[in-house]
Design an enzyme around this catalytic site. Structure first.
Site, short mmCIF file in Angstrom:
data_model
loop_
_atom_site.label_atom_id
_atom_site.label_comp_id
_atom_site.label_asym_id
_atom_site.label_seq_id
_atom_site.Cartn_x
_atom_site.Cartn_y
_atom_site.Cartn_z
N CYS A 1 -7.76 1.96 1.75
CA CYS A 1 -8.82 1.19 1.09
C CYS A 1 -8.33 0.63 -0.25
O CYS A 1 -8.03 1.38 -1.18
CB CYS A 1 -10.05 2.07 0.88
SG CYS A 1 -11.36 1.26 -0.07
N HIS B 1 -15.05 -0.44 3.43
CA HIS B 1 -14.89 0.88 4.04
C HIS B 1 -16.09 1.80 3.82
O HIS B 1 -16.08 2.95 4.24
CB HIS B 1 -13.64 1.57 3.48
CG HIS B 1 -12.36 0.95 3.94
ND1 HIS B 1 -11.76 -0.11 3.27
CD2 HIS B 1 -11.57 1.22 5.00
CE1 HIS B 1 -10.65 -0.44 3.89
NE2 HIS B 1 -10.51 0.34 4.94
N SER C 1 0.79 -1.24 0.00
CA SER C 1 0.00 0.00 0.00
C SER C 1 0.82 1.28 0.00
O SER C 1 0.28 2.36 -0.20
CB SER C 1 -0.95 0.00 1.20
OG SER C 1 -1.91 -1.02 1.05
#
Length: 508
Positions: free
Chosen positions: A280, A267, A224
């Site tokens: 997310c 989310h 991420s």
């Protein structure tokens, strides 16, 4: 008297050396044994008169006083080999000399080498030394001053004790490396005292590769952390706006596959700020699909990924930012849209080094300046400015407002409720950052390994965190990766927090 009767020698090896190195001069010295013991020295000295042509030459030997401290930065010395002698690069050296083979020792060998002294002696017919005719003292090589903060380096190494991974801390305003630790490490002294084949194989090809400087040559999926690049690309290309929302239900269906979000329940409604803050996956799957791999690759490379940083150390690797051209060349097939989905969250073929990751967050917070990382502050005296000035490679051609949006979101990662990097939070200073959890194996394979006791640890996710502080006026950027450490927020972020605390002199 025969020398081999006094000390342990291999007669065949000695004969081979004498034939090979004595050359055209009858009294040219040949090193037949190094690192002799105190007892061996005493025996030779006692019988020296009866050993014509034999001399002992006590020579200062490099000793790394702190053992494995900063070993991957400093490097090590090794005896020069035939190939190196024949290369023409080491004109000042002869057989038996030690030269830099790795790290700063290798890169700045010429500057560190110095000039040898000379001694002319009178000998008798048996080769025994009678008197010194003339002597010229050697000249030391130049001092090299590193950018490393010793205490910060020691702390980074201690954090990695009994782990596998790397930590890089740098000054985002000029690219100077403040700490660069890689684990497992090695003791460079073994290369001075002598290293056998078993130990060499362990260091170079063992399970943990202790000689590898993971900070420079460890190429990992960024997970991420790569969402920073996607956010910048999406804003710059007008694919997203800060207010535009998408719905995350916990998975994203594309083709015949469901791409899952790390949060099983999803989310909910997500815009850019929340997407970065809570990492997310679905938001970035959709964004990556709209961008396409070519535009993703363009912005990643603009930020310094997929290329060497040019820090100057020979072990650096470039990482990998894939695109269609690369896929065709490597595999002979075109890039597939589904691969873009995985690449959007730093998986698929995407690879970065910890040094690149530290520079990535620096670029976002220093106004878009891509600096060449520096490990050497000065060579020689203080007047030598060759290394003292920052080297600006380029500036990002982007809207500064977009950088501000990303900076605000990365600050929220650490400081707002729901942020994945809350374990890096400090009361005294604003820390910003991004967590990452890089999948090493597929979820299906993970389930299999969970059932086989003890196997999952070797295939678990890598834990990432990149952080910077103070967010308003950055002084230090940190990248931490713990191999198979699990979640970046819990396994990597606390280390960045402590390094930031130490560097900024914040008391517990």
């Amino acid at each position: 008297m025969d020398l081999k009767k006094l000390i342990d020698l291999d007669p065949e090896e000695v004969e081979k050396k004498l034939k090979k190195e004595s050359g055209a001069y009858a009294f040219q010295s040949v090193l037949i044994k190094k690192n002799i013991s105190r007892d061996e020295l005493a025996i030779i000295q006692t019988h020296l008169y009866n050993l014509p042509g034999v001399m002992t030459d006590p020579t200062p030997r490099r000793s790394y006083l702190y053992g494995d401290f900063a070993a991957h930065i400093i490097g090590y010395l090794g005896e020069i080999n035939e190939k190196e002698l024949a290369s023409g690069q080491y004109t000042e050296n002869i057989p038996g000399d030690y030269i830099g083979k790795f790290g700063v020792e290798g890169k700045w060998q010429k500057e560190l080498n110095g000039t040898k002294g000379e001694k002319y002696v009178e000998v008798d017919a048996a080769g025994r030394q009678l008197q010194v005719v003339s002597k010229e003292s050697p000249v030391s090589g130049q001092n090299i001053t590193l950018t490393i903060e010793k205490n910060l380096q020691a702390s980074a190494e201690e954090m990695l004790r009994d782990k596998t991974g790397a930590i890089v801390a740098m000054d985002p305003s000029n690219g100077e490396i403040l700490a660069m630790a890689s684990a497992p490490s090695f003791d460079p002294n073994v290369f001075i005292t002598g290293i056998d084949k078993t130990e060499w194989n362990r260091l170079t090809s063992g399970k943990d590769y202790p000689l590898q400087n993971r900070a420079l040559s460890g190429q990992y999926p960024p997970g991420s952390v790569f969402k920073i690049v996607l956010a910048l690309a999406g804003l710059e290309e007008g694919i997203i706006t800060p207010e535009e929302t998408t719905l995350c239900t916990g998975s994203y269906n594309f083709g015949n596959r469901d791409y899952r979000c790390w949060k099983a329940g999803g989310h909910g409604t997500v815009a850019l700020h929340k997407a970065l803050r809570e990492s997310c996956d679905v938001y970035f799957y959709k964004l990556g699909r709209k961008l396409g791999i070519e535009r993703i690759a363009y912005y990643a490379r603009m930020c310094g990924l997929g290329e060497k940083t040019e820090i100057g150390l020979e072990s650096e690797k470039p990482g990998l930012i894939p695109d269609n051209e690369w896929k065709l060349k490597k595999y002979g097939v075109s890039w597939q849209p589904g691969e873009t989905i995985s690449a959007s969250i730093g998986q698929s073929f995407v690879l970065v080094t910890p040094l690149q990751a530290a520079r990535l967050i620096s670029v976002i917070f220093n106004g878009g300046k891509v600096y060449q990382p520096k490990i050497v502050k000065r060579v020689g005296d203080e007047n030598n400015s060759d290394y003292s000035e920052p080297v600006l490679l380029r500036e990002l051609d982007v809207d500064k407002k977009n950088l501000e949006l990303i900076k605000n979101a990365l600050t929220a990662v650490v400081n707002e409720q729901g942020g994945t990097g809350s374990s890096a939070r400090l009361k005294e200073v604003t820390v910003a950052g991004k967590t990452g959890t890089a999948q090493v194996i597929t979820l299906e394979k993970e389930k299999e390994l969970e059932e086989a006791s003890g196997l999952l640890d070797r295939h678990g996710d890598h834990a990432w965190f990149v952080g910077i502080a103070p967010a308003e006026d950055p002084k230090i950027a940190v990248a931490v990766i713990i191999e198979h450490g699990g979640h970046g927020g819990s396994a990597a972020a606390p280390y960045a927090k402590e390094l930031i605390r130490e560097y900024l002199d914040i008391e517990h």
